[in-house]
Design a protein around this motif. Structure first.
Motif, PDB file in Angstrom:
ATOM      1  N   ALA A  87       0.843  -1.203   0.000  1.00 37.46           N
ATOM      2  CA  ALA A  87       0.000   0.000   0.000  1.00 37.46           C
ATOM      3  C   ALA A  87       0.875   1.248   0.000  1.00 37.46           C
ATOM      4  N   GLY A  88       1.929   1.221   0.794  1.00 39.09           N
ATOM      5  CA  GLY A  88       2.846   2.359   0.839  1.00 39.09           C
ATOM      6  C   GLY A  88       3.486   2.627  -0.515  1.00 39.09           C
ATOM      7  N   ALA A  89       3.881   1.555  -1.204  1.00 38.72           N
ATOM      8  CA  ALA A  89       4.498   1.707  -2.531  1.00 38.72           C
ATOM      9  C   ALA A  89       3.495   2.278  -3.530  1.00 38.72           C
ATOM     10  N   LEU A  90       2.262   1.805  -3.472  1.00 40.52           N
ATOM     11  CA  LEU A  90       1.229   2.292  -4.398  1.00 40.52           C
ATOM     12  C   LEU A  90       0.881   3.758  -4.123  1.00 40.52           C
ATOM     13  N   VAL A  91       0.861   4.139  -2.867  1.00 44.01           N
ATOM     14  CA  VAL A  91       0.613   5.538  -2.498  1.00 44.01           C
ATOM     15  C   VAL A  91       1.763   6.417  -3.004  1.00 44.01           C
ATOM     16  N   MET A  92       3.000   5.933  -2.848  1.00 40.35           N
ATOM     17  CA  MET A  92       4.154   6.690  -3.334  1.00 40.35           C
ATOM     18  C   MET A  92       4.091   6.866  -4.847  1.00 40.35           C
ATOM     19  N   ASN A  93       3.615   5.842  -5.533  1.00 42.44           N
ATOM     20  CA  ASN A  93       3.430   5.933  -6.984  1.00 42.44           C
ATOM     21  C   ASN A  93       2.442   7.034  -7.328  1.00 42.44           C
ATOM     22  N   ASN A  94       1.326   7.088  -6.592  1.00 38.31           N
ATOM     23  CA  ASN A  94       0.339   8.143  -6.816  1.00 38.31           C
ATOM     24  C   ASN A  94       0.929   9.522  -6.555  1.00 38.31           C
ATOM     25  N   TRP A  95       1.709   9.624  -5.506  1.00 37.65           N
ATOM     26  CA  TRP A  95       2.317  10.904  -5.143  1.00 37.65           C
ATOM     27  C   TRP A  95       3.253  11.403  -6.247  1.00 37.65           C
ATOM     28  N   TYR A  96       4.088  10.512  -6.765  1.00 37.87           N
ATOM     29  CA  TYR A  96       5.084  10.914  -7.757  1.00 37.87           C
ATOM     30  C   TYR A  96       4.461  11.175  -9.122  1.00 37.87           C
ATOM     31  N   ASP A  97       3.406  10.432  -9.455  1.00 39.53           N
ATOM     32  CA  ASP A  97       2.825  10.502 -10.795  1.00 39.53           C
ATOM     33  C   ASP A  97       1.679  11.505 -10.925  1.00 39.53           C
ATOM     34  N   THR A  98       1.545  12.399  -9.982  1.00 44.29           N
ATOM     35  CA  THR A  98       0.425  13.341 -10.012  1.00 44.29           C
ATOM     36  C   THR A  98       0.365  14.131 -11.315  1.00 44.29           C
ATOM     37  N   ASP A  99       1.504  14.534 -11.830  1.00 42.43           N
ATOM     38  CA  ASP A  99       1.507  15.357 -13.038  1.00 42.43           C
ATOM     39  C   ASP A  99       0.949  14.608 -14.245  1.00 42.43           C
ATOM     40  N   ILE A 100       1.346  13.348 -14.414  1.00 41.46           N
ATOM     41  CA  ILE A 100       0.819  12.603 -15.565  1.00 41.46           C
ATOM     42  C   ILE A 100      -0.576  12.054 -15.286  1.00 41.46           C
ATOM     43  N   ASP A 101      -0.901  11.816 -14.020  1.00 39.03           N
ATOM     44  CA  ASP A 101      -2.256  11.374 -13.677  1.00 39.03           C
ATOM     45  C   ASP A 101      -3.282  12.460 -13.994  1.00 39.03           C
ATOM     46  N   THR A 102      -2.845  13.697 -13.933  1.00 41.02           N
ATOM     47  CA  THR A 102      -3.732  14.820 -14.257  1.00 41.02           C
ATOM     48  C   THR A 102      -4.101  14.811 -15.736  1.00 41.02           C
ATOM     49  N   ILE A 103      -3.212  14.297 -16.568  1.00 43.68           N
ATOM     50  CA  ILE A 103      -3.423  14.280 -18.010  1.00 43.68           C
ATOM     51  C   ILE A 103      -4.244  13.073 -18.449  1.00 43.68           C
ATOM     52  N   MET A 104      -3.974  11.916 -17.831  1.00 42.55           N
ATOM     53  CA  MET A 104      -4.613  10.665 -18.262  1.00 42.55           C
ATOM     54  C   MET A 104      -6.038  10.551 -17.726  1.00 42.55           C
ATOM     55  N   LYS A 105      -6.960  10.195 -18.604  1.00 44.86           N
ATOM     56  CA  LYS A 105      -8.376  10.135 -18.235  1.00 44.86           C
ATOM     57  C   LYS A 105      -8.647   9.109 -17.144  1.00 44.86           C
ATOM     58  N   ARG A 106      -7.983   7.942 -17.210  1.00 47.00           N
ATOM     59  CA  ARG A 106      -8.290   6.860 -16.289  1.00 47.00           C
ATOM     60  C   ARG A 106      -7.801   7.128 -14.868  1.00 47.00           C
ATOM     61  N   THR A 107      -6.984   8.170 -14.685  1.00 47.15           N
ATOM     62  CA  THR A 107      -6.441   8.447 -13.345  1.00 47.15           C
ATOM     63  C   THR A 107      -6.910   9.786 -12.769  1.00 47.15           C
TER      64      THR A 107
END
Length: 305
Positions: free
Chosen positions: A75-95
């Protein structure tokens, strides 16, 4: 405020906030991915008990620390992934529903949650074995640093690198009971490692435009569909002989697992003739999810036969 002054609207608002919070937490920890990765940990633990002829009752405490610890680390690793990928998650529809994108949870809080979950998970695993702790750290480091922070946006091999983190899950469970340097746990880890390639590439085809817009170096975006399909066939073909090494689980298991692998390969080959790549990729994704689930469920069930 006294409950007598709480209106029906207030109650509905509170329920909505609680529901939103739960959905945000689930999205932050990638609930479905977390559960999918925790199941091989359980199977690894269960099979280790079976082959070592150990009593589950004598290992209840180890089971608790292994499952809770691994869940927290993942869970910690997945949360860290979300934290780091915020910029591209903003662009991608599925995230775009993730709380890091909506702003429902601030990035400093997300980072803190990710680090705390990871550290707490390691603390729980310290009550198991050093081998278990080592595999958990390897999985965390590979996913967070080598995959998320280093390779995901740069190299098409990011999928291969990221596959290591998923492959260690049965080793985490097995090594909590005894050393995992044995055929069965290593083959199970290899199955997950190879399986993740056609599985992830099916997602990459389905979400091609999202990845392209976000600048993520996925294979179909960088090198096109033809080479992606060829690689998916190669990886699914590599899965086919692996159940033969799991004969200790019984001949019936091997036969069923080989048939599943053959069916998976046939569907992968069909991709060369598919007129709708997205529809085919959707089928490949669904088949891949069920393939891995069946393999591990059968591995656990066949211990009773």
């Amino acid at each position: 405020m006294s409950s007598q002054f709480v209106t029906g609207t207030d109650r509905e608002n509170m329920k909505e906030r609680k529901h939103t919070l739960m959905m945000d937490i689930k999205a932050l920890c990638k609930g479905n991915v977390l559960l999918a990765n925790s199941f091989p940990v359980f199977v690894g633990f269960w099979l280790a008990l079976h082959f070592s002829e150990a009593d589950f009752k004598a290992h209840v405490d180890t089971f608790f620390f292994t499952m809770i610890g691994s869940l927290l680390v993942m869970a910690g690793a997945l949360v860290m992934n979300n934290w780091y990928d915020t910029d591209i998650d903003t662009i991608m529809k599925r995230t775009q529903h993730r709380p890091t994108v909506t702003g429902n949870i601030s990035l400093p809080v997300v980072l803190t949650i990710g680090m705390m979950l990871s550290a707490l998970g390691i603390v729980f695993l310290l009550f198991t074995t050093w081998e278990t702790v080592l595999f958990a750290i390897v999985g965390w480091f590979t996913y967070v640093v080598l995959y998320t922070m280093w390779s995901k946006r740069r190299y098409t091999l990011n999928t291969v690198i990221g596959s290591i983190s998923g492959a260690v899950s049965p080793l985490i469970g097995w090594s909590a009971v005894e050393s995992s340097m044995q055929t069965v746990p290593l083959i199970l880890a290899l199955i997950i490692f190879i399986w993740q390639m056609p599985h992830s590439l099916a997602i990459a085809i389905r979400k091609h435009d999202d990845y392209q817009q976000a600048g993520v170096a996925m294979l179909p975006v960088v090198h096109g569909m033809a080479i992606t399909k060829r690689q998916m066939v190669v990886y699914t073909a590599c899965l086919f002989p692996l159940p033969l090494y799991l004969i200790d689980l019984g001949l019936a298991f091997v036969v069923v697992a080989c048939l599943l692998s053959l069916g998976y390969l046939v569907i992968a080959i069909y991709g060369f003739f598919a007129k709708d790549d997205i529809q085919w990729a959707r089928i490949m994704f669904l088949v891949s999810v069920n393939y891995l689930m069946f393999i591990f469920v059968m591995a656990a069930i066949f211990t009773f036969i």
